[in-house]
Motif scaffolding. Structure first.
Motif, PDB file in Angstrom:
ATOM      1  N   GLN A 154      41.636  53.158   5.479  1.00 55.49           N
ATOM      2  CA  GLN A 154      40.875  54.395   5.195  1.00 55.49           C
ATOM      3  C   GLN A 154      39.752  54.494   4.886  1.00 55.49           C
ATOM      4  OE1 GLN A 154      43.933  57.531   5.214  1.00 55.49           O
ATOM      5  NE2 GLN A 154      42.596  59.390   5.593  1.00 55.49           N
ATOM      6  N   PRO A 155      38.742  54.710   4.986  1.00 59.84           N
ATOM      7  CA  PRO A 155      37.902  54.589   3.680  1.00 59.84           C
ATOM      8  C   PRO A 155      37.968  55.341   2.429  1.00 59.84           C
ATOM      9  CG  PRO A 155      36.905  55.833   6.026  1.00 59.84           C
ATOM     10  CD  PRO A 155      38.763  55.269   5.938  1.00 59.84           C
ATOM     11  N   CYS A 156      38.959  56.486   2.506  1.00 55.27           N
ATOM     12  CA  CYS A 156      38.856  57.184   0.934  1.00 55.27           C
ATOM     13  C   CYS A 156      39.921  56.345   0.056  1.00 55.27           C
ATOM     14  CB  CYS A 156      39.856  58.578   1.410  1.00 55.27           C
ATOM     15  SG  CYS A 156      40.779  58.377   2.190  1.00 55.27           S
ATOM     16  N   ASP A 157      40.742  54.851   0.977  1.00 54.48           N
ATOM     17  CA  ASP A 157      41.750  54.379   0.290  1.00 54.48           C
ATOM     18  C   ASP A 157      40.942  53.294  -0.416  1.00 54.48           C
ATOM     19  OD1 ASP A 157      44.041  56.181   0.125  1.00 54.48           O
ATOM     20  OD2 ASP A 157      44.576  55.075   1.909  1.00 54.48           O
ATOM     21  N   ARG A 158      40.011  52.649  -0.007  1.00 54.14           N
ATOM     22  CA  ARG A 158      38.302  51.660  -0.838  1.00 54.14           C
ATOM     23  C   ARG A 158      38.611  51.415  -1.434  1.00 54.14           C
ATOM     24  NH1 ARG A 158      35.433  51.124   5.175  1.00 54.14           N
ATOM     25  NH2 ARG A 158      37.469  50.999   6.695  1.00 54.14           N
ATOM     26  N   SER A 159      38.413  50.504  -2.245  1.00 55.18           N
ATOM     27  CA  SER A 159      38.254  50.155  -4.073  1.00 55.18           C
ATOM     28  C   SER A 159      37.270  49.375  -3.943  1.00 55.18           C
ATOM     29  CB  SER A 159      38.855  49.871  -4.518  1.00 55.18           C
ATOM     30  OG  SER A 159      39.818  48.901  -4.007  1.00 55.18           O
ATOM     31  N   ASP A 200      40.981  46.364   1.083  1.00 49.90           N
ATOM     32  CA  ASP A 200      40.364  46.616   1.828  1.00 49.90           C
ATOM     33  C   ASP A 200      40.166  47.061   3.410  1.00 49.90           C
ATOM     34  OD1 ASP A 200      39.877  48.391  -0.469  1.00 49.90           O
ATOM     35  OD2 ASP A 200      37.256  48.377   0.278  1.00 49.90           O
ATOM     36  N   TRP A 215      39.831  56.818  11.512  1.00 45.82           N
ATOM     37  CA  TRP A 215      38.470  56.708  11.220  1.00 45.82           C
ATOM     38  C   TRP A 215      37.699  55.445  11.673  1.00 45.82           C
ATOM     39  CZ3 TRP A 215      42.976  55.820   9.180  1.00 45.82           C
ATOM     40  CH2 TRP A 215      43.561  54.441   8.726  1.00 45.82           C
TER      41      TRP A 215
END
Length: 236
Positions: free
Chosen positions: A116-121, A126, A179
């Motif tokens: 999920q985009p909000c969990d990418r670092s 990722d 997403w």
């Protein structure tokens, strides 16, 4: 009995650790009676005499470029009976600009869906997703995958574009997530074989990192695939 000869061709994108990854399997080849030659360039594919004496090519060359002459030499060797195998980007994300190479292998990496985009670092994790590799009915009978049960991984899950001339031994399914833009689950081949002239090709898509290559099922498939792809007596 004449000693079998294996050629390991490695290089390309360093993120797939081509040297360390291939070094995991060279001892297996040597124990299995192969004389192993290692090359860091696809230039060897233009040496018709060398390839004619090669029973198996193991390629780990992610991305990179290949000349028309080199891919023609590789394809001619496979047609004449030289086996060809590899894993992950080292075989299905190689030479993106060469349609002739794609035609030979029968499948090409398209993407690996991410978290999920909000969990990418911003790191490679990722693109690490929990997913299953499912053995097909054909795979349950094939010597490469017989006796191997479905298994789970947390790593890159390859989405592969492919033709229908491949024999699929295992698949992996990309689910729908809010997403992502696709609207139904998509199943990709995860392990396949291909007969090309007198030669045999084996592709194993898991293998992004050394720990995945050391997974017992992945390692077993790759090692069995090397043996199965090797030139047969009828192709000599």
């Amino acid at each position: 009995m004449t000693q079998r000869r294996a050629l390991v061709v490695r290089g390309g994108w360093e993120g797939h650790r081509p040297v360390e990854a291939t070094e995991l399997f060279i001892p297996f080849l040597e124990r299995s009676g192969y004389a192993v030659r290692v090359e860091g360039s696809t230039e060897v594919y233009t040496d018709a005499a060398e390839l004619a004496d090669t029973d198996l090519i193991v390629q780990c060359m992610t991305m990179s470029q290949i000349t028309a002459e080199q891919v023609a030499g590789l394809a001619a060797a496979v047609v004449a009976g030289t086996g060809f195998t590899g894993w992950h980007g080292g075989i299905v994300d190689s030479f993106r600009a060469s349609s002739d190479y794609l035609h030979l292998v029968g499948g090409q990496f398209a993407t690996h869906p991410g978290v999920q985009p909000c969990d990418r670092s911003g790191g490679e994790a990722d693109n690490f997703l929990p997913h299953s590799v499912t053995i097909t009915d054909l795979g349950r009978e094939h010597p490469i995958t017989a006796g191997i049960e479905n298994f789970d991984l947390v790593t890159e899950q390859y989405w592969v574009l492919h033709d229908d001339l491949i024999d699929v031994l295992a698949t992996t399914t990309h689910p729908t997530r809010e997403w992502h833009p696709w609207h139904r689950p998509v199943t990709s081949p995860a392990i396949w074989t291909r007969h090309w002239g007198a030669g045999r090709i084996v592709v194993t898509t898991p293998g992004h990192s050394l720990d995945v290559l050391e997974h017992p099922s992945v390692r077993t498939v790759i090692e069995r695939g090397m043996v199965w792809a090797t030139r047969t007596a009828s192709a000599s």
